[in-house]
Design an enzyme around this catalytic site. Structure first.
Site, PDB file in Angstrom:
ATOM      1  N   SER A 179       0.822  -1.213   0.000  1.00  0.00           N
ATOM      2  CA  SER A 179       0.000   0.000   0.000  1.00  0.00           C
ATOM      3  C   SER A 179       0.852   1.257   0.000  1.00  0.00           C
ATOM      4  O   SER A 179       0.365   2.343  -0.341  1.00  0.00           O
ATOM      5  CB  SER A 179      -0.909   0.006   1.235  1.00  0.00           C
ATOM      6  OG  SER A 179      -0.147  -0.019   2.422  1.00  0.00           O
ATOM      7  N   LYS A 180       2.125   1.139   0.376  1.00  0.00           N
ATOM      8  CA  LYS A 180       2.993   2.313   0.469  1.00  0.00           C
ATOM      9  C   LYS A 180       3.325   2.921  -0.885  1.00  0.00           C
ATOM     10  O   LYS A 180       3.796   4.063  -0.955  1.00  0.00           O
ATOM     11  CB  LYS A 180       4.275   1.956   1.215  1.00  0.00           C
ATOM     12  CG  LYS A 180       4.053   1.532   2.669  1.00  0.00           C
ATOM     13  CD  LYS A 180       3.399   2.621   3.507  1.00  0.00           C
ATOM     14  CE  LYS A 180       3.316   2.238   4.974  1.00  0.00           C
ATOM     15  NZ  LYS A 180       2.721   3.302   5.800  1.00  0.00           N
ATOM     16  N   ASP A 181       3.070   2.191  -1.967  1.00  0.00           N
ATOM     17  CA  ASP A 181       3.233   2.786  -3.300  1.00  0.00           C
ATOM     18  C   ASP A 181       2.368   4.031  -3.434  1.00  0.00           C
ATOM     19  O   ASP A 181       2.756   5.011  -4.083  1.00  0.00           O
ATOM     20  CB  ASP A 181       2.813   1.794  -4.388  1.00  0.00           C
ATOM     21  CG  ASP A 181       3.834   0.703  -4.625  1.00  0.00           C
ATOM     22  OD1 ASP A 181       4.859   0.665  -3.921  1.00  0.00           O
ATOM     23  OD2 ASP A 181       3.599  -0.124  -5.527  1.00  0.00           O
TER      24      ASP A 181
END
Length: 345
Positions: free
Chosen positions: A47-49
Site C-alpha cells: 500500500s505504500k506505493d
C-alpha cells in the site's frame, strides 16, 4: 496515460486500483461477508506505493523536488521500497533509515532497488540519536538538496489514501461497506481511507489494529501517551512507540490488539486456505477480524473490508521460515511445523 491493451509507460502507472477479494474459509464461521483489499497488487507489492507516488508528485508540483535531489525517509521497509522504486523512475537518489526489526528480505530489496540503507536499532526510544527517526533527521541536515518525507508526521500520507484507497473501496462495495479493519502504523492508510468512507456514510465502523508493546490503542482511548506500554514486539509496520500526527484518531472507532504469535499463524492460515501470499501485517489485520468474529461482533448483513498491506515474499526469513517460527517459540503441540522437505537421493 490512456491505457490500451494493458500497455503502460512505466510501473508507476500501475499504482492503485487494487482488487477486493472475498475471504471465504478463514471467516466461514462468522456472520457477514468479508473482503480483503489486497495491496500487494501494487507494483511495489504494498500500500505504500500510494503515498510514495502521491507525496513525491506533490513535492514536484511545489518545486521542492528536482531531478538529482535526494529523498530521505524512515521506514520498516515497505515505504522505503516504494520510494526507491519511484526514485528510479523519476531520477532521484534515495537514502533510507531502516529499523533493525525489518526482515533481511526487505533490507536486501531496498539495496537492490538502488537505495542507500542505514540500519538502526529497533528497541531504542524515538529521541535516541541512534533511532531511525533521528538518523533520518541528521541525514536530511547533512545532505544538500534532500527532502525528508517524514511519513509519520505528513498530512499527505492521509491525503493519498483519502484520494485513492477510500474511493476505490466505496466503489468496489457499491457503498455497502459496514466495517473497515486496518492496521495502524503511521496511521495514514486507516485515517485517509476512513475519512473518505465516513464522509459517504458516517455509520461505517472503523477498527484499527495495534500490537502489544505499542502505545496507539491506549492513546486512542485516553489521549495520554503511556511509556509503560512500550516493549519489544516482532510485527513490522504496525503500532508505534510515539504518536504519529498522520493518525487521525477521530476517524477510528476502536482499536484491537493482536499478538505476534497469533498474527504469524493467521498469515500462514490465509496462505493455505485462501491462496493469497500475504505479509505479517495482513495476518495481524485478519487476526483482529477473527477475534471480533469470535466475540460475535458481526451480523448477517455486514460487509467487512480488511486491508492486506503487503506481500508475503518480504517475510520469507520470518513468518514463512519454520526455523524463525521455532526460534520465537511460535510452534507447539497445536501449531506444529509443516512437513519437512524430503530429498530424494
Amino acid at each position: 496515460m490512456k491505457q490500451k491493451n494493458q500497455v503502460f509507460d512505466n510501473v508507476l502507472d500501475l499504482v492503485g486500483k487494487t482488487p477486493l477479494i472475498k475471504v471465504n474459509k478463514v471467516t466461514s464461521e462468522f456472520k457477514g461477508q468479508f473482503y480483503a483489499k489486497v495491496e500487494s497488487f501494487n507494483p511495489g507489492h504494498s500500500s505504500k506505493d500510494r503515498i510514495a507516488l502521491y507525496i513525491i508528485e506533490q513535492a514536484e508540483k511545489q518545486g521542492i523536488l528536482t531531478p538529482g535531489d535526494t529523498i530521505i525517509e524512515t521506514t520498516s521497509g515497505n515505504t522505503g521500497f516504494s520510494l526507491a522504486m519511484v526514485s528510479v523512475i523519476k531520477g532521484y537518489n534515495c537514502v533510507l533509515a531502516v529499523t533493525s526489526k525489518s526482515s533481511a528480505d526487505k533490507i536486501d530489496m531496498l539495496k537492490n532497488m538502488g537505495a542507500k540503507v542505514y540500519v538502526c536499532p529497533a528497541h531504542v526510544s524515538a529521541d535516541d540519536p541512534r533511532s531511525y527517526y533521528q538518523v533520518a533527521k541528521r541525514l536530511h541536515e547533512e545532505i544538500k538538496g534532500s527532502v525528508y518525507i517524514n511519513q509519520y508526521f505528513n498530512q499527505l500520507n492521509i491525503d493519498a489514501h483519502y484520494n485513492s484507497t477510500g474511493p476505490e473501496i466505496w466503489k468496489q462495495t457499491d457503498g455497502k461497506i459496514t466495517h473497515l479493519v486496518a492496521c495502524s502504523g503511521t496511521g495514514g492508510t486507516i485515517s485517509g481511507t476512513a475519512k473518505y468512507l465516513k464522509e459517504q456514510n458516517p455509520n461505517i465502523n472503523v477498527i484499527g489494529v495495534d500490537a502489544f508493546g505499542s502505545v496507539i490503542k491506549k492513546y486512542h482511548e485516553t489521549r495520554e501517551f503511556d511509556e509503560k506500554e512500550i516493549y519489544p514486539y516482532r510485527i513490522e509496520g504496525l503500532g508505534k512507540n510515539l504518536i504519529p500526527t498522520a493518525t487521525d484518531f477521530d476517524m477510528i472507532d476502536e482499536f484491537v490488539k493482536v499478538t505476534d504469535e497469533d498474527s504469524a499463524h493467521t498469515a500462514r492460515q490465509i496462505v493455505k486456505s485462501e491462496g493469497m501470499f500475504v505479509g505479517y501485517t495482513s495476518g495481524a489485520a485478519m487476526q483482529a477480524v477473527k477475534q471480533l468474529g469470535e466475540e460475535g461482533r458481526f451480523k448477517k448483513d455486514d460487509l467487512v473490508v480488511v486491508i492486506f498491506p503487503d506481500h508475503g515474499s518480504r517475510y520469507m526469513s520470518k513468518v514463512y521460515s519454520d526455523k524463525w517460527m521455532e526460534e520465537q517459540g511460535f510452534f507447539d503441540s497445536i501449531n506444529v511445523t509443516s512437513e519437512k522437505i524430503q530429498y530424494i537421493k
